[in-house]
Write a protein that holds these residues in place. Sequence first.
Motif, PDB file in Angstrom:
ATOM      1  N   LYS A  40      13.332  -1.445   0.661  1.00 23.42           N
ATOM      2  CA  LYS A  40      12.405  -2.012  -0.308  1.00 23.42           C
ATOM      3  C   LYS A  40      12.174  -3.477   0.022  1.00 23.42           C
ATOM      4  O   LYS A  40      13.117  -4.230   0.259  1.00 23.42           O
ATOM      5  CB  LYS A  40      12.959  -1.886  -1.730  1.00 23.42           C
ATOM      6  CG  LYS A  40      12.647  -0.565  -2.394  1.00 23.42           C
ATOM      7  CD  LYS A  40      12.912  -0.642  -3.895  1.00 23.42           C
ATOM      8  CE  LYS A  40      12.412   0.621  -4.583  1.00 23.42           C
ATOM      9  NZ  LYS A  40      12.569   0.543  -6.050  1.00 23.42           N
ATOM     10  N   ARG A  41      10.901  -3.862   0.044  1.00 25.17           N
ATOM     11  CA  ARG A  41      10.566  -5.264   0.291  1.00 25.17           C
ATOM     12  C   ARG A  41       9.211  -5.583  -0.317  1.00 25.17           C
ATOM     13  O   ARG A  41       8.465  -4.687  -0.718  1.00 25.17           O
ATOM     14  CB  ARG A  41      10.565  -5.574   1.785  1.00 25.17           C
ATOM     15  CG  ARG A  41       9.444  -4.927   2.582  1.00 25.17           C
ATOM     16  CD  ARG A  41       9.549  -5.318   4.055  1.00 25.17           C
ATOM     17  NE  ARG A  41       8.443  -4.821   4.855  1.00 25.17           N
ATOM     18  CZ  ARG A  41       7.314  -5.477   5.095  1.00 25.17           C
ATOM     19  NH1 ARG A  41       7.111  -6.682   4.544  1.00 25.17           N
ATOM     20  NH2 ARG A  41       6.368  -4.964   5.857  1.00 25.17           N
ATOM     21  N   LYS A  42       8.885  -6.878  -0.396  1.00 27.73           N
ATOM     22  CA  LYS A  42       7.601  -7.300  -0.940  1.00 27.73           C
ATOM     23  C   LYS A  42       6.519  -7.108   0.111  1.00 27.73           C
ATOM     24  O   LYS A  42       6.695  -7.444   1.285  1.00 27.73           O
ATOM     25  CB  LYS A  42       7.667  -8.762  -1.371  1.00 27.73           C
ATOM     26  CG  LYS A  42       8.571  -9.004  -2.579  1.00 27.73           C
ATOM     27  CD  LYS A  42       8.591 -10.456  -2.982  1.00 27.73           C
ATOM     28  CE  LYS A  42       9.456 -10.662  -4.216  1.00 27.73           C
ATOM     29  NZ  LYS A  42       9.508 -12.088  -4.623  1.00 27.73           N
ATOM     30  N   MET A  83      -3.674  -2.545   7.179  1.00 25.68           N
ATOM     31  CA  MET A  83      -3.708  -1.767   8.412  1.00 25.68           C
ATOM     32  C   MET A  83      -2.385  -1.053   8.670  1.00 25.68           C
ATOM     33  O   MET A  83      -2.336   0.159   8.886  1.00 25.68           O
ATOM     34  CB  MET A  83      -4.052  -2.691   9.587  1.00 25.68           C
ATOM     35  CG  MET A  83      -4.208  -1.996  10.915  1.00 25.68           C
ATOM     36  SD  MET A  83      -4.660  -3.214  12.186  1.00 25.68           S
ATOM     37  CE  MET A  83      -4.794  -2.138  13.608  1.00 25.68           C
ATOM     38  N   ARG A  84      -1.296  -1.823   8.640  1.00 28.62           N
ATOM     39  CA  ARG A  84       0.045  -1.262   8.854  1.00 28.62           C
ATOM     40  C   ARG A  84       1.054  -2.066   8.062  1.00 28.62           C
ATOM     41  O   ARG A  84       0.974  -3.292   7.995  1.00 28.62           O
ATOM     42  CB  ARG A  84       0.431  -1.302  10.344  1.00 28.62           C
ATOM     43  CG  ARG A  84      -0.219  -0.249  11.176  1.00 28.62           C
ATOM     44  CD  ARG A  84       0.061  -0.382  12.656  1.00 28.62           C
ATOM     45  NE  ARG A  84       1.428  -0.752  13.005  1.00 28.62           N
ATOM     46  CZ  ARG A  84       1.901  -0.716  14.259  1.00 28.62           C
ATOM     47  NH1 ARG A  84       1.114  -0.300  15.253  1.00 28.62           N
ATOM     48  NH2 ARG A  84       3.126  -1.094  14.530  1.00 28.62           N
ATOM     49  N   ASP A  91       3.832  -9.574   6.305  1.00 28.35           N
ATOM     50  CA  ASP A  91       5.088 -10.281   6.044  1.00 28.35           C
ATOM     51  C   ASP A  91       5.363 -10.453   4.560  1.00 28.35           C
ATOM     52  O   ASP A  91       6.434 -10.928   4.162  1.00 28.35           O
ATOM     53  CB  ASP A  91       5.107 -11.643   6.739  1.00 28.35           C
ATOM     54  CG  ASP A  91       3.977 -12.571   6.294  1.00 28.35           C
ATOM     55  OD1 ASP A  91       3.284 -12.248   5.314  1.00 28.35           O
ATOM     56  OD2 ASP A  91       3.788 -13.620   6.941  1.00 28.35           O
ATOM     57  N   GLY A  92       4.392 -10.093   3.703  1.00 30.34           N
ATOM     58  CA  GLY A  92       4.604 -10.157   2.261  1.00 30.34           C
ATOM     59  C   GLY A  92       4.506 -11.538   1.663  1.00 30.34           C
ATOM     60  O   GLY A  92       4.785 -11.717   0.471  1.00 30.34           O
ATOM     61  N   LEU A  93       4.089 -12.539   2.449  1.00 28.20           N
ATOM     62  CA  LEU A  93       4.028 -13.908   1.932  1.00 28.20           C
ATOM     63  C   LEU A  93       2.760 -14.170   1.129  1.00 28.20           C
ATOM     64  O   LEU A  93       2.690 -15.110   0.345  1.00 28.20           O
ATOM     65  CB  LEU A  93       4.137 -14.911   3.091  1.00 28.20           C
ATOM     66  CG  LEU A  93       5.464 -14.868   3.862  1.00 28.20           C
ATOM     67  CD1 LEU A  93       5.447 -15.880   4.997  1.00 28.20           C
ATOM     68  CD2 LEU A  93       6.640 -15.130   2.921  1.00 28.20           C
ATOM     69  N   ALA A 129       8.977   0.180   2.348  1.00 27.72           N
ATOM     70  CA  ALA A 129       8.112  -0.128   3.488  1.00 27.72           C
ATOM     71  C   ALA A 129       8.978  -0.415   4.697  1.00 27.72           C
ATOM     72  O   ALA A 129      10.118  -0.887   4.565  1.00 27.72           O
ATOM     73  CB  ALA A 129       7.214  -1.324   3.187  1.00 27.72           C
ATOM     74  N   VAL A 130       8.426  -0.137   5.870  1.00 31.10           N
ATOM     75  CA  VAL A 130       9.159  -0.463   7.090  1.00 31.10           C
ATOM     76  C   VAL A 130       9.258  -1.978   7.210  1.00 31.10           C
ATOM     77  O   VAL A 130       8.433  -2.711   6.661  1.00 31.10           O
ATOM     78  CB  VAL A 130       8.460   0.132   8.331  1.00 31.10           C
ATOM     79  CG1 VAL A 130       8.470   1.651   8.284  1.00 31.10           C
ATOM     80  CG2 VAL A 130       7.027  -0.377   8.458  1.00 31.10           C
ATOM     81  N   PRO A 131      10.247  -2.487   7.907  1.00 34.59           N
ATOM     82  CA  PRO A 131      10.420  -3.938   8.030  1.00 34.59           C
ATOM     83  C   PRO A 131       9.253  -4.604   8.746  1.00 34.59           C
ATOM     84  O   PRO A 131       8.552  -3.971   9.549  1.00 34.59           O
ATOM     85  CB  PRO A 131      11.709  -4.079   8.855  1.00 34.59           C
ATOM     86  CG  PRO A 131      12.415  -2.775   8.722  1.00 34.59           C
ATOM     87  CD  PRO A 131      11.337  -1.747   8.576  1.00 34.59           C
ATOM     88  N   TYR A 132       9.039  -5.869   8.430  1.00 31.89           N
ATOM     89  CA  TYR A 132       8.032  -6.664   9.138  1.00 31.89           C
ATOM     90  C   TYR A 132       8.414  -6.750  10.605  1.00 31.89           C
ATOM     91  O   TYR A 132       9.569  -7.031  10.953  1.00 31.89           O
ATOM     92  CB  TYR A 132       7.956  -8.056   8.518  1.00 31.89           C
ATOM     93  CG  TYR A 132       7.096  -9.039   9.274  1.00 31.89           C
ATOM     94  CD1 TYR A 132       5.733  -8.842   9.389  1.00 31.89           C
ATOM     95  CD2 TYR A 132       7.658 -10.172   9.868  1.00 31.89           C
ATOM     96  CE1 TYR A 132       4.932  -9.746  10.073  1.00 31.89           C
ATOM     97  CE2 TYR A 132       6.868 -11.088  10.550  1.00 31.89           C
ATOM     98  CZ  TYR A 132       5.506 -10.855  10.659  1.00 31.89           C
ATOM     99  OH  TYR A 132       4.725 -11.744  11.335  1.00 31.89           O
ATOM    100  N   ASN A 133       7.451  -6.515  11.498  1.00 25.46           N
ATOM    101  CA  ASN A 133       7.714  -6.463  12.937  1.00 25.46           C
ATOM    102  C   ASN A 133       6.942  -7.582  13.632  1.00 25.46           C
ATOM    103  O   ASN A 133       5.767  -7.430  13.958  1.00 25.46           O
ATOM    104  CB  ASN A 133       7.305  -5.095  13.490  1.00 25.46           C
ATOM    105  CG  ASN A 133       7.739  -4.884  14.929  1.00 25.46           C
ATOM    106  OD1 ASN A 133       7.888  -5.837  15.685  1.00 25.46           O
ATOM    107  ND2 ASN A 133       7.937  -3.625  15.299  1.00 25.46           N
TER     108      ASN A 133
END
Length: 233
Positions: free
Chosen positions: A2-4, A38-39, A44-46, A65-69
């Motif tokens: 879980k992330r923003k 898009m993906r 980055d959720g900022l 959500a998958v981690p920021y890459n």
Amino acid sequence: MKRKIVNIEEEKCNGCGACAEACHEGAIIMVNGKARLMRDDYCDGLGDCLPVCPAGAITILEREAVPYNEAAVKANMERRKLSCGCPGTQSRSIEHGGCAAPSEEQPSQLSQWPVQLKLSPVHAPYFNGAKLLIAADCTAYAYAGFHDKFIRGHITLIGCPKLDNADYSEKLTEIFRINEIQEVTVVRMNVPCCGGLERAVKTALHNSGKNISCRVVILCTDGKILKEERDGV
């Protein structure tokens, strides 16, 4: 995990494209005139896109959500630098003169992009104070002097209700409602499916609550003007 992450409410999006321009990671793209994430791993959720959205269509929520890459984002941005991308997703004004046409060619009178009604945003700087041309796809092929006769001095939108399988009235209502359109010209062919375009425009003018003059020009398939009429709405 879980992330923003950015959440875009499509029904609120007015298609201006400001969020896509503000997103430094290239996570937001425009699809059929609407902003779309898009993906997940590009975001980055900022929320750099939040303050530029005039419609309040973007929020930050916490979800799976998958981690920021960061590496994937850098690779994507490099690819975008090497490609001009699809111009149909970006609204812009056109200034002629950058590429000189051969002397025997008539210069284009098109002043904005995109021209497809289906792809057009409902709000763009070029709409304010504009004389709007709404034309059926076939008309430019039937009428030889289409640029000089109809496009010159107008913001141009084209469409075909039959091919797009769409009722444009809702989108046109928003275009008329939130922009200061001076007048509208509808150019259509003398075929039944083109009647849907004229009906959509007149319905939208009525629903917008604006008093905008509307001119309708009907062309024959041989390119002659069959009929021309003007309504005050």
